[in-house]
Design an enzyme around this catalytic site. Structure first.
Site, PDB file in Angstrom:
ATOM      1  N   HIS A 105      -7.852   3.573  -0.575  1.00  0.00           N
ATOM      2  CA  HIS A 105      -7.904   3.333  -2.024  1.00  0.00           C
ATOM      3  C   HIS A 105      -9.177   2.571  -2.403  1.00  0.00           C
ATOM      4  O   HIS A 105      -9.880   2.939  -3.340  1.00  0.00           O
ATOM      5  CB  HIS A 105      -6.679   2.547  -2.502  1.00  0.00           C
ATOM      6  CG  HIS A 105      -6.860   1.982  -3.882  1.00  0.00           C
ATOM      7  ND1 HIS A 105      -6.735   2.750  -5.021  1.00  0.00           N
ATOM      8  CD2 HIS A 105      -7.234   0.746  -4.304  1.00  0.00           C
ATOM      9  CE1 HIS A 105      -7.002   1.997  -6.079  1.00  0.00           C
ATOM     10  NE2 HIS A 105      -7.312   0.781  -5.677  1.00  0.00           N
ATOM     11  N   HIS A 133     -12.797   3.014  -5.431  1.00  0.00           N
ATOM     12  CA  HIS A 133     -13.634   2.054  -6.167  1.00  0.00           C
ATOM     13  C   HIS A 133     -15.131   2.134  -5.884  1.00  0.00           C
ATOM     14  O   HIS A 133     -15.932   1.835  -6.765  1.00  0.00           O
ATOM     15  CB  HIS A 133     -13.194   0.621  -5.843  1.00  0.00           C
ATOM     16  CG  HIS A 133     -11.915   0.213  -6.491  1.00  0.00           C
ATOM     17  ND1 HIS A 133     -11.814  -0.057  -7.840  1.00  0.00           N
ATOM     18  CD2 HIS A 133     -10.671   0.022  -5.994  1.00  0.00           C
ATOM     19  CE1 HIS A 133     -10.567  -0.411  -8.145  1.00  0.00           C
ATOM     20  NE2 HIS A 133      -9.844  -0.360  -7.035  1.00  0.00           N
ATOM     21  N   GLU A 158      -8.921   0.751 -12.900  1.00  0.00           N
ATOM     22  CA  GLU A 158      -7.896   1.424 -12.089  1.00  0.00           C
ATOM     23  C   GLU A 158      -7.410   2.757 -12.654  1.00  0.00           C
ATOM     24  O   GLU A 158      -7.193   3.697 -11.896  1.00  0.00           O
ATOM     25  CB  GLU A 158      -6.681   0.502 -11.886  1.00  0.00           C
ATOM     26  CG  GLU A 158      -6.945  -0.701 -11.005  1.00  0.00           C
ATOM     27  CD  GLU A 158      -7.238  -0.380  -9.534  1.00  0.00           C
ATOM     28  OE1 GLU A 158      -7.074   0.786  -9.106  1.00  0.00           O
ATOM     29  OE2 GLU A 158      -7.655  -1.299  -8.820  1.00  0.00           O
TER      30      GLU A 158
HETATM   31 FE    FE Z   1      -7.794  -0.848  -6.916  1.00  0.00          FE
END
Ligand code: FE
Ligand code: PHE
Length: 277
Positions: A136, A141, A182
């Site tokens: 993740h 990101h 997010e």
């Molecule tokens: Fe995150």
């Protein structure tokens, strides 16, 4: 999902990382020797599945930047990514054992250091994990940290977080993180796309967020967004849409102090509440 310490507050489970190996700023060495062949294989399979889903659903900026992560068939070494990332935008990634508290989190971001969890999910969690793991954090990101405008936005968010902390406004600010970094959506000339890391690292929510008729999609508006609660363990029922990263940067440029004051007196919106303003 989020590298959002507030997630802690909503989670009943303690985070799974080993915090005894972290320094005072919560960073640690990437424990590369601890990765097993199965861990590398999990990363490879996640990367392969997710990158195949991106066309038509992920923002162009993300798709363009993804190759900057480098190696796809095993977990990359963070230093190797940093050689490119630092040259591109003066950002670096630093290893952490998992979610970290607000002040160290904001401090790292304000210094252009993005905390990346170093461990990877188990095969049983292949499709879904509530806590951020290395897949993740890296896949979701890091690509957009190669984009200069987005990279500056994340640093400003860190600085804003330190201020919000002094003002007791972290909950309001964390909603902005949630609904942009997010779970943000962006309107491109050729249609709606995802740029939020929680969406981009999710095999199911990627198409859902962009195409499903079920969730509501509102233009990003500071007050509405900061008043909207969020759920960490379901697909979002509300998404906020921007037109460009420049818009995001400029929309959030003013001092939030008076905004926090005003919002304190106003009711919140439930995560699935249907109401434009
Ligand atoms: Fe995150
Ligand atoms: N302008 C915000 C403040 O004064 C800081 C901020 C910038 C917050 C960008 C989020 C994103 O608090």
């Amino acid at each position: 999902m989020g590298q959002t310490p507030v997630v802690y507050g909503q989670s009943s489970r303690p985070p799974r990382g080993d915090y005894s190996r972290a320094a005072d700023d919560y960073t640690c060495a990437q424990n590369y020797a601890a990765y097993t062949a199965a861990d590398h294989d999990t990363y490879r399979r996640l990367y392969e599945r997710q990158s195949a889903l991106l066309p038509g659903l992920a923002s162009d900026a993300f798709i363009e930047a993804l190759p900057s992560l480098g190696i796809k068939d095993h977990i990359p070494r963070f230093e190797e990514i940093n050689e490119r990332l630092y040259r591109a935008t003066r950002w670096e990634i630093v290893a952490v054992p998992g979610l970290i508290p607000e002040v160290p989190f904001f401090t790292l971001l304000a210094n252009r250091k993005f905390p990346v969890t170093d461990w990877i999910r188990t095969p049983a969690e292949f499709d879904y994990i509530v806590e951020p793991d290395v897949f993740h954090d890296l896949f979701g990101h890091v690509p957009l940290l190669f984009n200069p405008v987005f990279a500056d936005y994340v640093q400003r968010y860190g600085e804003g977080g330190l201020k919000a902390q002094r003002l007791g406004a972290c909950e309001m600010l964390s909603r902005l993180y949630w609904y942009t970094i997010e779970f943000g959506l962006i309107r491109q000339a050729d249609g709606l796309r995802a740029y939020g890391a929680g969406i981009l690292s999710s095999s199911g929510e990627l198409a859902y967020s962009v195409r499903s008729p079920e969730p509501q999609r509102l233009p990003l508006q500071l007050e509405r967004t900061m008043r909207t609660r969020y759920k960490i363990d379901t697909y979002q029922q509300t998404y906020f849409v921007i037109d460009s990263f420049d818009e995001l940067f400029h929309l959030t440029a003013d001092d939030f102090t008076p905004l926090y004051e005003r919002l304190r007196g106003l009711p919140e919106f439930a995560a699935d509440e249907r109401s434009p303003a």
